[in-house]
Design a protein around this motif. Structure first.
Motif, PDB file in Angstrom:
ATOM      1  N   THR A 139       0.836  -1.195   0.000  1.00 15.05           N
ATOM      2  CA  THR A 139       0.000   0.000   0.000  1.00 15.05           C
ATOM      3  C   THR A 139       0.870   1.243   0.000  1.00 15.05           C
ATOM      4  OG1 THR A 139      -1.766  -1.139   1.202  1.00 15.05           O
ATOM      5  CG2 THR A 139      -1.783   1.264   1.264  1.00 15.05           C
ATOM      6  N   ASN A 150      -2.345  -1.328  -3.578  1.00  9.32           N
ATOM      7  CA  ASN A 150      -3.202  -0.174  -3.319  1.00  9.32           C
ATOM      8  C   ASN A 150      -2.404   1.121  -3.394  1.00  9.32           C
ATOM      9  OD1 ASN A 150      -5.467  -1.904  -2.297  1.00  9.32           O
ATOM     10  ND2 ASN A 150      -3.955  -2.304  -0.693  1.00  9.32           N
ATOM     11  N   ILE A 196      -3.346   4.938  -2.428  1.00  5.23           N
ATOM     12  CA  ILE A 196      -4.373   5.762  -1.814  1.00  5.23           C
ATOM     13  C   ILE A 196      -3.885   7.207  -1.819  1.00  5.23           C
ATOM     14  CG2 ILE A 196      -5.844   6.086   0.225  1.00  5.23           C
ATOM     15  CD1 ILE A 196      -6.054   3.247  -0.804  1.00  5.23           C
ATOM     16  N   GLY A 240      -4.835  -3.555  -9.669  1.00  7.17           N
ATOM     17  CA  GLY A 240      -4.590  -2.669  -8.544  1.00  7.17           C
ATOM     18  C   GLY A 240      -5.761  -1.751  -8.223  1.00  7.17           C
ATOM     19  N   THR A 241      -5.721  -1.216  -7.012  1.00  7.40           N
ATOM     20  CA  THR A 241      -6.710  -0.234  -6.573  1.00  7.40           C
ATOM     21  C   THR A 241      -6.048   1.132  -6.467  1.00  7.40           C
ATOM     22  OG1 THR A 241      -8.059  -1.800  -5.329  1.00  7.40           O
ATOM     23  CG2 THR A 241      -8.174   0.509  -4.646  1.00  7.40           C
ATOM     24  N   ALA A 294      -7.298   4.660  -5.154  1.00  6.79           N
ATOM     25  CA  ALA A 294      -8.390   5.400  -4.510  1.00  6.79           C
ATOM     26  C   ALA A 294      -7.951   6.844  -4.331  1.00  6.79           C
ATOM     27  CB  ALA A 294      -8.744   4.775  -3.166  1.00  6.79           C
ATOM     28  N   HIS A 313     -13.452  -1.983   1.845  1.00  4.14           N
ATOM     29  CA  HIS A 313     -12.018  -2.073   2.142  1.00  4.14           C
ATOM     30  C   HIS A 313     -11.397  -0.690   2.314  1.00  4.14           C
ATOM     31  CE1 HIS A 313     -12.066  -1.404  -2.177  1.00  4.14           C
ATOM     32  NE2 HIS A 313     -10.787  -1.175  -2.183  1.00  4.14           N
ATOM     33  N   ILE A 314     -12.011   0.321   1.715  1.00  3.68           N
ATOM     34  CA  ILE A 314     -11.518   1.682   1.944  1.00  3.68           C
ATOM     35  C   ILE A 314     -11.826   2.118   3.379  1.00  3.68           C
ATOM     36  CG2 ILE A 314     -11.767   4.102   1.250  1.00  3.68           C
ATOM     37  CD1 ILE A 314     -10.170   2.405  -0.712  1.00  3.68           C
ATOM     38  N   THR A 369      -9.210   0.588   5.430  1.00  5.80           N
ATOM     39  CA  THR A 369      -7.941   1.291   5.208  1.00  5.80           C
ATOM     40  C   THR A 369      -7.935   2.629   5.948  1.00  5.80           C
ATOM     41  OG1 THR A 369      -7.743   0.259   3.033  1.00  5.80           O
ATOM     42  CG2 THR A 369      -6.403   2.215   3.440  1.00  5.80           C
ATOM     43  N   LYS A 383      -7.663  -7.868  -0.605  1.00  4.68           N
ATOM     44  CA  LYS A 383      -6.797  -6.748  -0.266  1.00  4.68           C
ATOM     45  C   LYS A 383      -6.089  -7.072   1.035  1.00  4.68           C
ATOM     46  CE  LYS A 383      -7.416  -4.017  -3.632  1.00  4.68           C
ATOM     47  NZ  LYS A 383      -6.258  -3.810  -4.515  1.00  4.68           N
ATOM     48  N   ILE A 441      -4.482  -5.315   4.144  1.00  3.77           N
ATOM     49  CA  ILE A 441      -4.444  -4.025   4.839  1.00  3.77           C
ATOM     50  C   ILE A 441      -3.824  -4.252   6.203  1.00  3.77           C
ATOM     51  CG2 ILE A 441      -5.807  -2.062   5.684  1.00  3.77           C
ATOM     52  CD1 ILE A 441      -8.000  -3.001   3.647  1.00  3.77           C
TER      53      ILE A 441
END
Lengths: 274, 312
Positions: A166, A185, A187, A203-204, A206, A227-228, A231, B143, B145
């Motif tokens: 991330t 990720n 972000i 991939g993400t 955001a 999932h956000i 996060t 995901k 995290i």
């Protein structure tokens, strides 16, 4: 054995030096004198670390570095454990290929911070340069694990070709964020520059501020990505980032793409209206 | 269950209610804590109620479960309101199966919910999200995290998020105490007071309806030999004249509180609070069910528990 090893820059550095391998896990087994003899690369030559830094302490995996290290590259590169605190800025490639531990930078970080890292935490209080968490140019894979937090802004091509992990940017990100992302990720709590997510596979990305979504992405829906929420809760709780209180129920527009690739990636753009 | 009081024990009372010199006999179980979050408390509770439905006794339900407590947004992994649920099975292997069944049928199906592990420090882990992910039919994704993997399963409302790994611990099942009262009303009032007092006790759930059991049971059957458990005739007031009754004179109703917990101290602490609340007007005595200490390794001695509470 000491609680903390302190390295204090003896004088401002005029030309680029490289300190790859001088990591907390390596210093944890060395005495003060051994640490002072470690090589620092000055072009094709090496000089003893003790000539560049005043060394205090030894046999500890907690290291504090003082001074402006913006001309010193590869700080914390390859570290696998321990804590490295830099009370200033660092040069290029900070935390490159780090696999564990925590690297904290109180100032800015240059080009390629967290390049190809596989684990640990890289926390940059200031701004970061281009290709944060990316791979070397033409490398198949970038970052493959761990977490990068930038509390300021970041440059171009952050998270390029990243595979896992991330990257969080509290400010704005430059153009081509997530270029060729395989997974993972990115972000961005501020705005993202042009061409975010080009050639993204799974991939993400955001973005909480403005983002221009490439035409190779397809709009899916507006929803609250769970999932956000996780996060955001993690960043607020463990990274002490200030994020709006409504984030658990915040809505994002989901765009699937890049359709020029697998199309299994996504850009999540905060808000219901573009 | 039978009780085995020791002879000539001195009388111990709390507010005029006798605490019998006996113990609750409990046995080892495997336990998990599941955290359900939702857009608001209503839907988290709704999912939790469904998840803990038909989960009173492992005899027929395969799992015992209950709501531990509601959680504030600051206590949950996604910053939303939540509920923590405890589930227990007799063996280690079946706990994962029960979680997969119940999360899949009662949480995945419930609007706005997400599902997380509530025992992050447990060494034993169960792979749960990995099994549930296949509902996504290939459209699921994961995901990582903060080092934890979460599965994103697309549903008609958006996405269901479930954690990959859930913790498993050696828990304790069958902690109990009996409220022996002068009337059914007095027994119910005391039992309700006990349940209210124990509600939210950390690490403990009361798996029976409303936390109270009226059908206390004994092992096997006298007439119906195929039964695993049958009515506890020694405590059934209508059978006082027909069976060797353990009901003292003046007692016309008995109710049982059963507790399952993540560890023995949590059960003892909850029992202490519950018994104290149950000691009120109309209650004759507090007893407990046991098998003479032969079946379960965990013995909760009522007087010792209450003494420790006083000392504390």
């Amino acid at each position: 054995m000491s609680d903390v090893i302190t390295l204090t820059l003896r004088a401002p550095v005029a030309r680029r030096l490289e300190v790859e391998g001088i990591a907390p896990n390596a210093l944890a087994t060395l005495d003060e004198s051994d640490i002072a003899r470690l090589p620092v690369w000055d072009g094709p030559h090496t000089v003893p670390l003790g000539d560049v830094f005043q060394v205090r302490g030894g046999r500890s995996d907690r290291v504090r570095v003082s001074g402006d290290l913006s001309m010193i590259d590869a700080v914390g590169a390859g570290m696998t454990a321990g804590e490295l605190q830099v009370e200033g800025s660092v040069g290029r490639y900070a935390g490159t290929r780090m696999a564990g531990g925590v690297l904290r930078v109180a100032g800015d970080a240059g080009y390629g911070a967290g390049l190809e890292m596989t684990g640990g935490l890289l926390d940059i209080a200031g701004n970061a340069g281009d290709r944060l968490g990316a791979g070397r140019l033409a490398a198949a894979r970038g970052m493959a694990g761990g977490e990068i937090v930038v509390r300021g802004n970041a440059g171009a091509e952050i998270g390029a070709t990243m595979r896992r992990g991330t990257v969080v940017v509290a400010g704005d990100a430059g153009p081509r964020a997530g270029l060729g992302m395989i997974a993972g990720n990115v972000i961005v709590l501020g705005r993202a520059g042009e061409d975010a997510g080009r050639f993204n596979k799974r991939g993400t990305i955001a973005v909480f501020g403005r983002v221009s979504v490439p035409s190779t992405y397809r709009f899916a829906c507006t929803y609250c990505p769970p999932h956000i929420a996780v996060t955001v809760a993690h960043l607020r709780t463990h990274r002490r980032l200030v994020i709006a209180d409504d984030e658990p129920t915040a809505r994002f527009r989901r765009y699937s793409g890049d359709m020029a690739e697998l199309g299994r990636g996504e850009i999540l753009a905060r808000g219901e209206e573009p | 269950m039978r009780r085995f009081p020791s002879a000539r024990a001195p009388d111990v009372q709390i507010r005029g209610v006798a605490i019998e010199d006996t113990f609750a006999e409990a046995f080892g179980m495997r336990g998990a804590r599941v955290i359900i979050t939702a857009r608001d408390t209503r839907w988290a509770v709704e999912a939790a109620r469904e998840m803990t439905g038909f989960a009173t006794s492992v005899i027929a339900c395969k799992v015992e479960a209950g709501i531990e407590r509601e959680l504030a947004p600051s206590e949950t992994p996604d910053g939303r309101p939540g509920v923590s649920v405890l589930l227990f099975t007799m063996d280690s292997e079946s706990l994962a199966k029960r979680l997969i069944e119940r999360i899949g049928q009662t949480v995945l199906t419930c609007v706005t919910t997400a599902c997380f592990d509530g025992l992050p420090d447990a060494d034993e882990r169960m792979s749960i999200g990995k099994s549930l992910r296949v509902f996504g039919d290939g459209f699921q994704g994961s995901k990582v995290i903060n080092g934890e993997r979460y599965w994103r399963i697309p549903v008609m409302e958006g996405e269901f998020l479930v954690q990959e790994s859930f913790g498993k611990v050696k828990g304790v099942g069958g902690g109990n105490f009996l409220i022996l009262a002068e009337s059914d009303e007095a027994a119910l009032g005391a039992a309700q007071a006990a349940v209210d007092a124990m509600r939210g006790a950390p690490g403990v759930v009361l798996p029976f309806p409303g936390g109270i059991v009226r059908s206390g049971s004994k092992v096997g059957g006298k007439r119906h030999k195929f039964m695993i458990a049958t009515t506890n005739d020694a405590y059934a007031p209508t059978l006082r004249a027909l069976t060797p009754s353990l009901l003292p004179n003046g007692v016309n109703a008995a109710l049982e509180i059963v507790l399952d917990g993540l560890d023995a101290p949590s059960i003892a602490a909850a029992m202490r609070v519950g018994i104290d609340a149950a000691c009120r007007a109309g209650v004759h005595s507090i007893s407990a069910g046991n098998y003479g200490g032969k079946l379960g390794p965990h013995h909760f001695h009522l007087r010792k528990i209450m003494d420790e509470g006083t000392a504390a």
